[in-house]
Each structure stands twice: as C-alpha cells, then as structure tokens.
Scaffold this active site. Structure first.
Site, PDB file in Angstrom:
ATOM      1  N   HIS A 164     -10.059   1.149   4.612  1.00 59.35           N
ATOM      2  CA  HIS A 164      -8.792   1.375   5.323  1.00 59.35           C
ATOM      3  C   HIS A 164      -9.064   2.372   6.458  1.00 59.35           C
ATOM      4  CE1 HIS A 164      -4.676   2.498   6.216  1.00 59.35           C
ATOM      5  NE2 HIS A 164      -4.277   1.430   5.536  1.00 59.35           N
ATOM      6  N   GLU A 200      -6.343  -5.073  10.507  1.00 60.82           N
ATOM      7  CA  GLU A 200      -5.388  -3.973  10.664  1.00 60.82           C
ATOM      8  C   GLU A 200      -5.731  -3.179  11.923  1.00 60.82           C
ATOM      9  OE1 GLU A 200      -3.159  -2.841   6.890  1.00 60.82           O
ATOM     10  OE2 GLU A 200      -4.828  -1.478   7.125  1.00 60.82           O
ATOM     11  N   ASN A 254       0.863  -1.189   0.000  1.00 67.12           N
ATOM     12  CA  ASN A 254       0.000   0.000   0.000  1.00 67.12           C
ATOM     13  C   ASN A 254       0.897   1.236   0.000  1.00 67.12           C
ATOM     14  OD1 ASN A 254      -1.896   1.973   0.383  1.00 67.12           O
ATOM     15  ND2 ASN A 254      -2.413   1.411   2.488  1.00 67.12           N
ATOM     16  N   GLU A 314      -7.455   4.756   7.560  1.00 65.67           N
ATOM     17  CA  GLU A 314      -7.162   6.160   7.233  1.00 65.67           C
ATOM     18  C   GLU A 314      -8.340   6.794   6.504  1.00 65.67           C
ATOM     19  OE1 GLU A 314      -3.409   5.467   5.299  1.00 65.67           O
ATOM     20  OE2 GLU A 314      -2.498   4.973   7.225  1.00 65.67           O
ATOM     21  N   GLY A 348       1.603   2.115  10.972  1.00 70.09           N
ATOM     22  CA  GLY A 348       2.629   3.162  10.907  1.00 70.09           C
ATOM     23  C   GLY A 348       3.251   3.519  12.243  1.00 70.09           C
ATOM     24  N   SER A 384       2.455  -2.233  10.609  1.00 68.81           N
ATOM     25  CA  SER A 384       3.885  -2.256  10.943  1.00 68.81           C
ATOM     26  C   SER A 384       4.565  -3.588  10.625  1.00 68.81           C
ATOM     27  CB  SER A 384       4.098  -1.884  12.414  1.00 68.81           C
ATOM     28  OG  SER A 384       3.682  -0.552  12.645  1.00 68.81           O
ATOM     29  N   LYS A 433       0.024   4.236  -0.422  1.00 67.30           N
ATOM     30  CA  LYS A 433      -0.695   5.403   0.145  1.00 67.30           C
ATOM     31  C   LYS A 433      -0.510   6.639  -0.749  1.00 67.30           C
ATOM     32  CE  LYS A 433       0.018   3.524   4.734  1.00 67.30           C
ATOM     33  NZ  LYS A 433      -0.337   3.670   6.118  1.00 67.30           N
TER      34      LYS A 433
HETATM   35  C1  PEP Z   1      -1.310   0.136   5.901  1.00 67.15           C
HETATM   36  O1  PEP Z   1      -1.204   1.219   5.355  1.00 67.15           O
HETATM   37  O2  PEP Z   1      -2.292  -0.574   5.660  1.00 67.15           O
HETATM   38  C2  PEP Z   1      -0.273  -0.297   6.826  1.00 67.15           C
HETATM   39  C3  PEP Z   1      -0.382  -1.464   7.387  1.00 67.15           C
HETATM   40  O3  PEP Z   1       0.772   0.569   7.043  1.00 67.15           O
HETATM   41  P1  PEP Z   1       2.149   0.229   7.816  1.00 67.15           P
HETATM   42  O4  PEP Z   1       2.675  -1.053   7.268  1.00 67.15           O
HETATM   43  O5  PEP Z   1       3.036   1.389   7.542  1.00 67.15           O
HETATM   44  O6  PEP Z   1       1.813   0.088   9.278  1.00 67.15           O
END
Ligand code: PEP
Length: 253
Positions: free
Chosen positions: A98, A170, A8, A100, A176, A215, A10
């Site tokens: 997601h 998630e 992803n 976000e 992040g 992460s 982003k």
């Molecule tokens: C994500 O954007 O879905 C995500 C898991 O980000 P990260 O790996 O940076 O935590």
C-alpha cells in the site's frame, strides 16, 4: 459479474468498534447480494481474531484481509506479524505494498516481493498495490514505472502462482483526496499491465484480478465497478461508513 470489494479500515477502530462496524455491515447486507461479489474487510491486526470468530461462528460469506504482513516467517523480529499467524486465523487476503506503507514505512519492492512469496506459500491471496505519485504522473513514462512496480513485486514467482494474485491500481494522488483518474485512464493502465503480464505468460484470464482503489464513493462506483476490466475496488474512507460502503456494493449490476 465476479467482483471483489475490499474495505481498508486503515488505522481506525479498536476491536470493539471494529466488531460493531462489522456487525452493522453484516446485518445491512441484503441476503440477495450476488454470490459472485466477494466482500472483504481489512481491519487492524488487533481486530482480526474477533471478526474471524464471528465469521466462523455464523458461517458468514464475508472474508478477512490483513493490511500487511511481515517479510519474515518467524524469529527475532519484535512487533512483526507472520504469514503463519495469519494462516492460522484463516485470513484469506493480505494487502501488500500500500502506498501509505511505501511512503511512511519505507516499504521497498524487494520486501513486497518477499511478502508475496510468503503469502502464496500459505495460500493467502496477496492484494498487491501499485500506483504513481503526482510527480511520476507528470512524467510521460509513468506507465513504465507502474509496470516496473508490478514486475518487481512478482519476481521469482512460478507463472501459475501469479494467477492467484489481485493487483490493485491505486494512484497515490487519488487516495483519500476525492480525486480519481478518468475511467479511460484506469482502463488504459490495467490493459497495459495485463499486456505486460501476458507477454511474460503470467496472466490467467480466469483468475488474475485487477481492482481499482482511490477515492471510490457511491458517486463514482457505478461507473468504475461496471467496467468489465475492473474486477473490484479497494475502498478506504468510504468503507468506514456502512451506508456508503453498501451503496458501493449495490452499484454493481
Ligand atoms: C486505500 O486506502 O487504499 C484507499 C483507496 O483509500 P480511499 O478510498 O480513502 O481513497
């Protein structure tokens, strides 16, 4: 082992930078990478066409995902991108819900559900994200909250259609942040959601997939990705670094 690893990207990279990163990933991938591992890249909308052209021209075994889609199929919805437009671009997967988007763009369970219906109608695999915030986590009933999120996202779907979905656990607090739940915790959450789906005859052992996101790095990917119940990962930050992303893929045994 059948695993799906989704990068992803982003809101990063213009289309030229995205092409560069994609080509670097393509050239760095060992030809011997297990064919059962599906590698998926989710760039911004503006890069989808450029990357799709490369995949098609070079017949690459890499797949494209969109980071979102409109809940509307066509009409006067300025700024939106529809499932029909994604279908024409041969997009295979689409991330929906997601955290976000839920957090910054007020995406609701209802609009996620509409998106899922539209995607399935076009045979684009929805990657449905679900996860608890740190506040919800402190509540003993956070598993009920997660089940509710999943239940609402698939409302009204025919049972045989749910087989095709990828569910991405998630935890919001792990995205992040460098923090991750324990492996046992990931397994427990996925097992609970599987049990719920099975109780509604919504689960297909062969096809329904559960991936983990939050992460994921080369330091923890071996443990997470080699757990049978985890069918892959959604990778944010680490997917922007090809070396790290490849190490994550290579940690699959
Ligand atoms: C994500 O954007 O879905 C995500 C898991 O980000 P990260 O790996 O940076 O935590």
């Amino acid at each position: 082992m059948n695993k799906t690893i989704i990068a992803n990207w982003k809101l990063n990279l213009d289309h030229l930078e995205a092409i560069q990163l994609f080509q670097k990933l393509n050239y760095s991938l060992d030809n011997d990478i297990d064919k059962k591992i599906k590698i998926v890249v989710a760039p911004s909308f503006t890069s989808l066409r450029s990357i799709q052209t490369i995949i098609e021209a070079d017949k690459l075994k890499l797949y494209l995902a969109s980071q979102d889609v409109s809940e509307f199929v066509e009409g006067a919805y300025t700024g939106e991108v529809s499932v029909t437009q994604l279908e024409k671009l041969k997009i295979s997967f689409c991330i929906v819900g997601h955290s976000e988007r839920r957090q910054h763009f007020n995406e609701t369970d209802e609009s996620i559900n509409l998106k899922v219906h539209n995607l399935i109608n076009k045979k684009i695999v929805p990657v449905i994200c679900f996860g608890e915030s740190i506040e919800q986590r402190k509540n003993e009933n956070y598993l009920d909250f997660l089940i509710e999120q999943v239940e609402k996202s698939i409302k009204g779907l025919r049972k045989d259609k749910v087989d095709e979905i990828i569910f991405a656990y998630e935890p919001v607090w792990a995205i992040g942040t460098g923090e991750t739940p324990s492996l046992q915790n990931i397994v427990d959450v996925i097992s609970n959601i599987k049990e719920f789906l099975s109780s509604k005859s919504f689960f297909d052992e062969e096809n329904t997939k559960f991936i983990y996101g939050g992460s994921v790095t080369p330091d923890n990917s071996k443990e997470i990705l080699n757990t049978q119940i985890v069918n892959g990962a959604l990778v944010g930050g680490a997917s922007l670094d090809v070396d790290k992303f490849i190490k994550i893929i290579e940690s699959i045994e």
